[in-house]
Design a protein around this motif. Structure first.
Motif, PDB file in Angstrom:
ATOM      1  N   LEU A 138       0.922  -1.210   0.037  1.00  0.00           N
ATOM      2  CA  LEU A 138       0.088  -0.014   0.084  1.00  0.00           C
ATOM      3  C   LEU A 138       0.944   1.322  -0.049  1.00  0.00           C
ATOM      4  O   LEU A 138       0.677   2.331  -0.754  1.00  0.00           O
ATOM      5  N   THR A 139       1.842   1.322   1.019  1.00  0.00           N
ATOM      6  CA  THR A 139       2.757   2.416   0.868  1.00  0.00           C
ATOM      7  C   THR A 139       3.543   2.755  -0.119  1.00  0.00           C
ATOM      8  O   THR A 139       3.759   3.641  -0.518  1.00  0.00           O
ATOM      9  N   MET A 140       4.245   1.625  -0.720  1.00  0.00           N
ATOM     10  CA  MET A 140       5.142   1.934  -1.857  1.00  0.00           C
ATOM     11  C   MET A 140       4.479   1.860  -3.271  1.00  0.00           C
ATOM     12  O   MET A 140       4.902   2.950  -3.887  1.00  0.00           O
ATOM     13  N   ARG A 141       3.378   1.049  -3.356  1.00  0.00           N
ATOM     14  CA  ARG A 141       2.969   0.894  -4.845  1.00  0.00           C
ATOM     15  C   ARG A 141       1.541   1.062  -4.909  1.00  0.00           C
ATOM     16  O   ARG A 141       1.007   0.714  -5.774  1.00  0.00           O
ATOM     17  N   GLY A 142       0.725   1.271  -3.854  1.00  0.00           N
ATOM     18  CA  GLY A 142      -0.700   1.260  -3.896  1.00  0.00           C
ATOM     19  C   GLY A 142      -1.361   0.279  -4.307  1.00  0.00           C
ATOM     20  O   GLY A 142      -2.535   0.108  -4.408  1.00  0.00           O
ATOM     21  N   GLY A 143      -0.700  -0.899  -3.990  1.00  0.00           N
ATOM     22  CA  GLY A 143      -1.336  -2.321  -4.306  1.00  0.00           C
ATOM     23  C   GLY A 143      -1.570  -3.007  -2.934  1.00  0.00           C
ATOM     24  O   GLY A 143      -1.821  -2.396  -1.977  1.00  0.00           O
ATOM     25  N   GLY A 144      -1.695  -4.170  -3.058  1.00  0.00           N
ATOM     26  CA  GLY A 144      -1.864  -5.039  -1.663  1.00  0.00           C
ATOM     27  C   GLY A 144      -2.046  -6.399  -1.899  1.00  0.00           C
ATOM     28  O   GLY A 144      -2.347  -7.003  -2.817  1.00  0.00           O
ATOM     29  N   SER A 145      -2.285  -7.259  -0.605  1.00  0.00           N
ATOM     30  CA  SER A 145      -2.226  -8.805  -0.769  1.00  0.00           C
ATOM     31  C   SER A 145      -3.731  -8.868  -0.990  1.00  0.00           C
ATOM     32  O   SER A 145      -4.639  -8.232  -0.310  1.00  0.00           O
ATOM     33  N   ARG A 146      -4.216  -9.999  -1.628  1.00  0.00           N
ATOM     34  CA  ARG A 146      -5.634 -10.241  -1.679  1.00  0.00           C
ATOM     35  C   ARG A 146      -6.021 -11.729  -1.304  1.00  0.00           C
ATOM     36  O   ARG A 146      -5.131 -12.566  -1.185  1.00  0.00           O
ATOM     37  N   SER A 147      -7.301 -11.931  -0.965  1.00  0.00           N
ATOM     38  CA  SER A 147      -7.804 -13.165  -0.583  1.00  0.00           C
ATOM     39  C   SER A 147      -8.160 -13.985  -1.811  1.00  0.00           C
ATOM     40  O   SER A 147      -8.372 -13.449  -2.858  1.00  0.00           O
TER      41      SER A 147
END
Ligand code: SAM
Length: 338
Positions: free
Chosen positions: A297-306
């Motif tokens: 989130l902080t670096m690239r605006g993405g995230g882990s998904r379920s």
């Protein structure tokens, strides 16, 4: 006050203080930067020697080593003489599971973390706010940071392949396209293990420029082509497997859909999409993916998904989830075109 799993307040304060600490992570990264563990492989050394070998200020190096010794990474065996402990061994460059390059001390990352609250309030990458540019553009324009980032990915991949290679039937494919494959560390490990498989390494042009030596070192350059481009627009056709390892989670849903659509256009009817990243399920269970999620989130605006979030992305882009194979840390999420 109604609380879950109430322990004593004193224990809580001790645990929270340990969890909130940021001295140890920075100290560990600094030790990796200067490579001090390498000089202790043959046995204990004085701080004076170590300072000379690492071009550091002796009293400050003493403080660094003492701080890490109180966490078990080194041991002060005599006053101002330090030894490596078994915990510290993987910090050595030559260790078979070396983590030294895995922990770069990148000022650009640290500046982004200092603005984490921005991500929390907006859902946007703090990195972009801190630097006025996104992560990958920063890397493209800062070759030294980019080289250290790629080296960190290679170091992490070196550890991951030990779990990923035995977990899947890689040898059943004729051609594997590694989308966002960095400098080729994963693909070259697969091609080395399975001599009948050919590879296509796809990443940004400035990243694949460094892939030649990785492929040549493994002696697989003749079985692997290297293509530069933007995976949110188009990816090379002709693969029967498309690997997307730790690259989909860098993207927000819009970017992830663009990447998956590009793969859907390139993949044949019998092909397989293999997304390799953590699958973070809701709930309290410890999962490294839930922690890494904040970095994304902080670096690239993405995230882990379920699993459900992956299924939704696949449904929107012409894939269906076949199975999820958990390995240590990362899962192989297998999907097929529909
Ligand atoms: C977190 S790294 C993972 C690298 C590698 N797959 C691994 O597991 O070690 C994400 C990779 O995606 C690449 N990447 C990011 N944006 C890209 C784009 N638009 N097109 C192609 N590659 C991209 C980066 O250069 C980087 O190598």
């Amino acid at each position: 006050m109604a609380v879950v799993n109430a322990g004593s307040d004193v224990q809580s304060v001790v645990r929270l203080t340990e969890m909130a600490d940021y001295v140890v992570p920075f100290a560990l990264r600094a030790a990796c930067e200067i490579g001090v563990a390498d000089f202790l492989e043959e046995g204990p050394r004085s701080v004076a020697d170590l300072a000379e070998l690492t071009s550091t200020h002796p009293p400050s190096l003493l403080r660094l080593l003492r701080a890490l010794a109180c966490r078990g990474v080194f041991s002060e065996v005599e006053p101002e003489v330090f030894a490596l402990t078994s915990l510290g061994k993987p910090l050595c460059t030559g260790h078979p599971r070396s983590l030294r390059a895995a922990y770069p001390l990148l000022a650009a990352d640290i500046q982004a973390w200092a603005m984490f609250e921005h991500s929390l309030r907006t859902g946007e990458a703090a990195f972009d706010r801190a630097h006025g540019t996104d992560y990958w553009s920063h890397m493209a324009n800062n070759p030294a940071d980019s080289a250290r980032f790629d080296a960190s990915q290679k170091a992490v991949t070196g550890r991951e392949v030990k779990a990923l290679l035995p977990a899947y039937e890689w040898g059943g494919f004729a051609t594997i396209v590694d989308v966002g494959g960095g400098n080729g560390a994963f693909l070259s490990a697969v091609l080395t293990e399975f001599p009948s498989v050919r590879g296509v390494l796809f990443d940004q042009p400035h990243v694949i420029a460094a892939a030649g030596p990785v492929l040549a070192d493994r002696g697989i350059a003749d079985r692997c082509s290297v293509v530069g481009g933007d995976f949110t627009s188009t990816v090379p056709a002709g693969g029967d497997a498309y690997v997307v390892k730790r690259a989909l989670y860098d993207l927000d849903d819009e970017g992830a859909i663009a990447l998956l659509r590009a793969v859907r256009t390139a993949i044949g009817a019998q092909g397989r999409l293999l997304v390799i990243e953590p699958v973070a399920e809701p709930g309290d269970e410890f999962d490294w993916g839930k922690l890494y999620d904040l970095l994304l989130l902080t670096m690239r605006g993405g995230g882990s998904r379920s699993r459900v979030q992956h299924e939704k992305l696949f449904a929107e882009t012409g894939f269906e989830l076949v199975r999820i194979i958990p390995t240590r840390g990362l899962s192989i999420i297998e999907a097929r075109p529909v």
